[in-house]
Write an enzyme that holds these catalytic residues in place. Sequence first.
Site, PDB file in Angstrom:
ATOM      1  N   ASN A   1     -53.416  69.009  46.707  1.00 49.64           N
ATOM      2  CA  ASN A   1     -53.243  67.799  47.521  1.00 49.64           C
ATOM      3  C   ASN A   1     -52.923  66.618  46.614  1.00 49.64           C
ATOM      4  O   ASN A   1     -52.861  66.759  45.396  1.00 49.64           O
ATOM      5  CB  ASN A   1     -54.499  67.549  48.368  1.00 49.64           C
ATOM      6  CG  ASN A   1     -55.729  67.460  47.483  1.00 49.64           C
ATOM      7  OD1 ASN A   1     -55.842  66.578  46.641  1.00 49.64           O
ATOM      8  ND2 ASN A   1     -56.662  68.410  47.654  1.00 49.64           N
TER       9      ASN A   1
ATOM     10  N   LYS B   1     -69.068  63.969  59.842  1.00 48.16           N
ATOM     11  CA  LYS B   1     -69.287  64.600  58.525  1.00 48.16           C
ATOM     12  C   LYS B   1     -70.635  64.147  57.929  1.00 48.16           C
ATOM     13  O   LYS B   1     -71.355  64.938  57.317  1.00 48.16           O
ATOM     14  CB  LYS B   1     -68.146  64.256  57.564  1.00 48.16           C
ATOM     15  CG  LYS B   1     -66.861  65.011  57.896  1.00 48.16           C
ATOM     16  CD  LYS B   1     -65.664  64.549  57.069  1.00 48.16           C
ATOM     17  CE  LYS B   1     -64.391  65.161  57.651  1.00 48.16           C
ATOM     18  NZ  LYS B   1     -63.162  64.694  57.025  1.00 48.16           N
TER      19      LYS B   1
ATOM     20  N   LYS C   1     -73.105  67.241  57.396  1.00 51.26           N
ATOM     21  CA  LYS C   1     -73.309  67.627  56.000  1.00 51.26           C
ATOM     22  C   LYS C   1     -74.630  67.088  55.441  1.00 51.26           C
ATOM     23  O   LYS C   1     -74.912  67.226  54.250  1.00 51.26           O
ATOM     24  CB  LYS C   1     -72.113  67.188  55.150  1.00 51.26           C
ATOM     25  CG  LYS C   1     -70.777  67.809  55.639  1.00 51.26           C
ATOM     26  CD  LYS C   1     -69.643  67.675  54.639  1.00 51.26           C
ATOM     27  CE  LYS C   1     -68.329  68.105  55.286  1.00 51.26           C
ATOM     28  NZ  LYS C   1     -67.272  68.468  54.336  1.00 51.26           N
TER      29      LYS C   1
HETATM   30  N1  CTP Z   1     -65.881  68.846  50.632  1.00 57.06           N
HETATM   31  C1  CTP Z   1     -66.495  69.825  49.879  1.00 57.06           C
HETATM   32  N2  CTP Z   1     -66.061  71.110  49.936  1.00 57.06           N
HETATM   33  C2  CTP Z   1     -65.025  71.451  50.721  1.00 57.06           C
HETATM   34  C3  CTP Z   1     -64.373  70.458  51.479  1.00 57.06           C
HETATM   35  C4  CTP Z   1     -64.829  69.169  51.417  1.00 57.06           C
HETATM   36  O1  CTP Z   1     -67.433  69.518  49.164  1.00 57.06           O
HETATM   37  N3  CTP Z   1     -64.615  72.715  50.749  1.00 57.06           N
HETATM   38  C5  CTP Z   1     -66.384  67.461  50.559  1.00 57.06           C
HETATM   39  C6  CTP Z   1     -65.396  66.461  49.969  1.00 57.06           C
HETATM   40  O2  CTP Z   1     -65.578  66.346  48.556  1.00 57.06           O
HETATM   41  C7  CTP Z   1     -65.761  65.173  50.687  1.00 57.06           C
HETATM   42  C8  CTP Z   1     -66.280  65.637  52.044  1.00 57.06           C
HETATM   43  O3  CTP Z   1     -66.623  67.023  51.871  1.00 57.06           O
HETATM   44  O4  CTP Z   1     -66.805  64.470  50.068  1.00 57.06           O
HETATM   45  C9  CTP Z   1     -65.288  65.509  53.163  1.00 57.06           C
HETATM   46  O5  CTP Z   1     -64.094  66.163  52.812  1.00 57.06           O
HETATM   47  P1  CTP Z   1     -62.850  66.155  53.783  1.00 57.06           P
HETATM   48  O6  CTP Z   1     -61.739  66.925  53.145  1.00 57.06           O
HETATM   49  O7  CTP Z   1     -62.581  64.745  54.240  1.00 57.06           O
HETATM   50  O8  CTP Z   1     -63.396  66.893  55.070  1.00 57.06           O
HETATM   51  P2  CTP Z   1     -63.623  68.372  55.449  1.00 57.06           P
HETATM   52  O9  CTP Z   1     -65.085  68.591  55.564  1.00 57.06           O
HETATM   53  O10 CTP Z   1     -62.875  69.296  54.532  1.00 57.06           O
HETATM   54  O11 CTP Z   1     -63.011  68.414  56.925  1.00 57.06           O
HETATM   55  P3  CTP Z   1     -61.493  68.204  57.399  1.00 57.06           P
HETATM   56  O12 CTP Z   1     -60.601  68.725  56.278  1.00 57.06           O
HETATM   57  O13 CTP Z   1     -61.431  69.011  58.625  1.00 57.06           O
HETATM   58  O14 CTP Z   1     -61.321  66.742  57.647  1.00 57.06           O
END
Ligand code: CTP
Length: 399
Positions: A208, A335, A339
């Site tokens: 990304n 979230k 979480k």
């Molecule tokens: N995160 C994580 N592990 C993952 C995905 C996300 O620890 N596999 C953590 C990221 O570091 C961030 C938070 O979760 O602090 C939110 O990440 P984000 O990508 O915004 O959300 P997701 O939980 O992945 O949900 P979505 O992609 O559906 O928005």
Amino acid sequence: MLQGKNIVLGVSGGIAVYKVVELLRLLTKGGANVHVIMTKNAQEFVTPLTFQALSGNPVHTDLFSLYQEQEIGHISLADRADLFILAPATANLIGKVAHGLADDLLTTSVMATKAPVLIVPAMNSNMYENPIYQKNQKFLHDNGYHIMEPVTGSLACGWEGQGKLPAPEAIFAAAVSVLTPKDLLGCRILVTAGPTREEIDPVRYISNYSSGKMGFAIAAAAQQRGAQVTLVAGPTNLTVPVGVRCLPIFSAAEMSSQVFGHLEESDVVIKAAAVADYRPVSRAPQKVKKSAEQLTLDLEKNTDILYSLGQKKGNKVLVGFAAESERLMAHAADKLQKKNLDLIVANDITREGAGFDVDTNIVRFLHSDGRVEELELMSKVQVAQQLLSHVRVLWKAKK
Ligand code: CTP
């Protein structure tokens, strides 16, 4: 960062003087009001005019100059300073300061100041290793002077060894650190930053746009405020902040294993990384060839590291990030709750000045007790500072 700070930059005679020109530029860009004092020998390498043009202040060179004394005076310089930086500091200058000798404007001013003094030595490696020099350096260190270790490399004199002036950015960071109150002393913070890469074959990956800037800014600011910082970082172009332990990773799986491997020794976890949610089910051992008209990649879900952390957080402080392109508050609040976080930093990546690969951000802090704080557009460094002030409160409350 250094807004309104009065810094006296003491320059002594060494080939590294040219690097200090860049340091001066960084200091003034950071908002400091810099007064330069040059020794006689320093002026052999770079003219005072260069420092004067960049600092916007007259350069001070002469203890007995009627004009300079009238203008500001060495005692006044020493009094007004918030910080003294001696760079490059020669063995001669350090020897004089260690022995209380004050025979020119620079040594007189250093002796007269009550401000912290950051000494940045640069010299031939044999001189640096000389026990007499080392004794002087240790004496100054034991008496509260801040000393930066010189860097190892090839020296101007043709030698290879320790004695090079550190990079201007590193000296700048050390200066900020000296001026920063250590309100996170004793706090162990684990920060994740940057993207992850999920390999498809030996030449391709899924990733990304994350630059890592936000996470690196948090790591640097936390270190400057006295925290012990471990940075688990995906691939970025950024320099690891001075004093921060960096554990480089590529994939989400590697990030997960480093985070859980260092969880026990952490009081706070800040997950600024943009973790890939999916990875290829298998990585092709050889480069995938272009044959079929369509190619389908089978992906499987990565572990949600933050969610797993939330399950076992105990009395640790847990901070997450939510970079959203729609329904910012709803997604972030979801979230935060799912979480099991103490705080989530939400930003709308569609807004100008927010999101990936820029130096600024526009964020909201959502607390687990329902409080929401909306911040205006500011640098990622400022966001990091504001976030750490909340982290400090949370950490203190859980201690
Ligand atoms: N995160 C994580 N592990 C993952 C995905 C996300 O620890 N596999 C953590 C990221 O570091 C961030 C938070 O979760 O602090 C939110 O990440 P984000 O990508 O915004 O959300 P997701 O939980 O992945 O949900 P979505 O992609 O559906 O928005």
